[in-house]
Design an enzyme around this catalytic site. Structure first.
Site, PDB file in Angstrom:
ATOM      1  N   HIS A 139     -12.799  17.708 -25.139  1.00  0.00           N
ATOM      2  CA  HIS A 139     -13.259  17.185 -23.841  1.00  0.00           C
ATOM      3  C   HIS A 139     -12.264  16.164 -23.279  1.00  0.00           C
ATOM      4  CE1 HIS A 139     -16.379  16.098 -20.878  1.00  0.00           C
ATOM      5  NE2 HIS A 139     -15.840  14.880 -20.972  1.00  0.00           N
ATOM      6  N   GLU A 140     -11.912  15.194 -24.092  1.00  0.00           N
ATOM      7  CA  GLU A 140     -10.997  14.147 -23.622  1.00  0.00           C
ATOM      8  C   GLU A 140      -9.591  14.699 -23.390  1.00  0.00           C
ATOM      9  OE1 GLU A 140     -12.133  11.427 -22.605  1.00  0.00           O
ATOM     10  OE2 GLU A 140     -14.134  11.720 -23.442  1.00  0.00           O
ATOM     11  N   HIS A 158      -9.423  16.008 -19.885  1.00  0.00           N
ATOM     12  CA  HIS A 158      -9.173  14.936 -18.919  1.00  0.00           C
ATOM     13  C   HIS A 158      -7.708  14.499 -18.958  1.00  0.00           C
ATOM     14  CE1 HIS A 158     -13.273  14.451 -17.700  1.00  0.00           C
ATOM     15  NE2 HIS A 158     -13.701  14.052 -18.883  1.00  0.00           N
TER      16      HIS A 158
END
Length: 354
Positions: free
Chosen positions: A17-18, A21
């Protein structure tokens, strides 16, 4: 061992997820100060070539990608706050997109080993079926396609969609020789089952057939499975809103780790356990993707919602919404989400104790 695998699985999904980003921020020219896996005290750190500090922290309960201008205004031309609308949307949505992609890749890896796929079919009908349903008929081998307008992607969907119908009349669509056949308003009645007894239901005898797994079918069922996971999330949210399910039915990290451990220990072999845990991990990944895009402050979907509101305000009223208001609302909702998480975690622990 399975508890350790569950914790590692969470770490991998958080990292994915990170990373989403982070990659989107780099592609859009946004300065990233820190890319962290975990929360709390720093266990390991390394400074990257472009000024980003990569860290691993002590508590495996989250992670973050700290970007310039994410929470406040900044004069830096490389800050997130100074990027255009679509670049901001890309950065905010990239984490959920990476989770969804991770889920799809896990499913693809599992399906790549499949020899065939189970297809739900009609194996027959009760003797009273045509009379009860005004002459409407089904034939052996008809493939379930949709129930009440909802697609049947997997064999398990038939039971799910019939349960959601809550014993009300259903509209059933089947495939017969590649053509769709629709039967309207099939009621729940007393029918004779295949053993000669009576039961309350729709008069359908359900069976399965196996389709040989070609490359095309492996890709199709991978996508079907991912879409099915998304739909299950929406069904669950609907049940929460309507009161069909309560907050006490939710599970947090403790409950999920417990479930993964149970899945592993109840599997017939270590290889089967790893496959089952991987499948469960794919479901969690897709769940995270959907939940993160909900338009709730403190989530990625909330950031996108504020972005839309701010853009509309600038276009219509020529006024810019100060980021301090967004930061304050995000803080309140973050506290509420943490409170919910604590409640769910306490509930999970009590379930384990009982």
């Amino acid at each position: 061992m399975y508890i350790i695998l569950a914790i590692l699985l969470f770490g991998i999904l958080i990292a994915a997820h990170e990373w989403g980003h982070f990659i989107a921020a780099r592609l859009c020219g946004v300065t990233v100060h820190e890319f962290a896996i975990g929360m709390g005290p720093v266990l390991w750190k390394k400074m990257g070539k472009k000024g980003t500090q990569f860290t691993i922290r002590a508590l495996p309960i989250g992670g973050f990608c700290a970007m310039e201008g994410e929470e406040s205004e900044s004069d830096d031309p490389h800050s997130l706050s100074n990027q255009g609308f679509w670049k901001k949307v890309l950065v905010f949505a990239a984490g959920a997109a990476m989770n969804f992609l991770a889920g799809v890749l896990i499913l693809l890896a599992l399906n790549s080993r499949a020899a065939g796929f189970v297809v739900p079919v009609i194996s027959g009908t009760a003797p009273e079926f045509a009379a009860v349903n005004n002459g409407q008929t089904l034939e052996e081998g008809d493939v379930f396609y949709a129930i009440n307008g909802s697609r049947v992607y997997l064999a398990s969907d038939v039971e799910l969609l019939l349960t959601l119908a809550d014993r009300q009349p259903i509209d059933l669509t089947v495939l017969r020789d590649g053509e769709r056949v629709e039967l309207k308003q099939l009621p729940v009645r007393t029918y004779t089952d295949s053993a000669g007894g009576s039961y309350e239901g729709y008069g359908l005898y359900r069976g399965t057939m196996i389709q040989e797994a070609t490359l095309g079918l492996k890709l199709k069922y991978t996508w079907y499975n991912a879409v099915d996971f998304v739909r299950i999330v929406w069904y669950s949210l609907k049940m929460l809103v309507t009161g069909a399910a309560g907050v006490s039915d939710l599970s947090g990290p403790v409950g999920i780790v417990s479930t993964i451990n149970e899945v592993g220990t109840q599997s017939v072999s270590v290889a089967a356990a790893l496959e089952n845990i991987a499948y469960f991990g794919a479901m969690i990944a897709v769940n995270l993707a959907v939940m993160n895009l909900l338009p709730i402050p403190a989530l990625d979907g909330g950031h996108i919602l504020f972005l839309v509101v701010a853009t509309v305000s600038e276009k219509l009223f020529r006024r810019k919404v100060p980021m301090k208001y967004e930061a304050a609302i995000n803080m309140v909702f973050f506290a509420l989400l943490m409170g919910l998480m604590l409640f769910v975690t306490f509930n999970d622990v009590m379930k384990l104790v009982s």
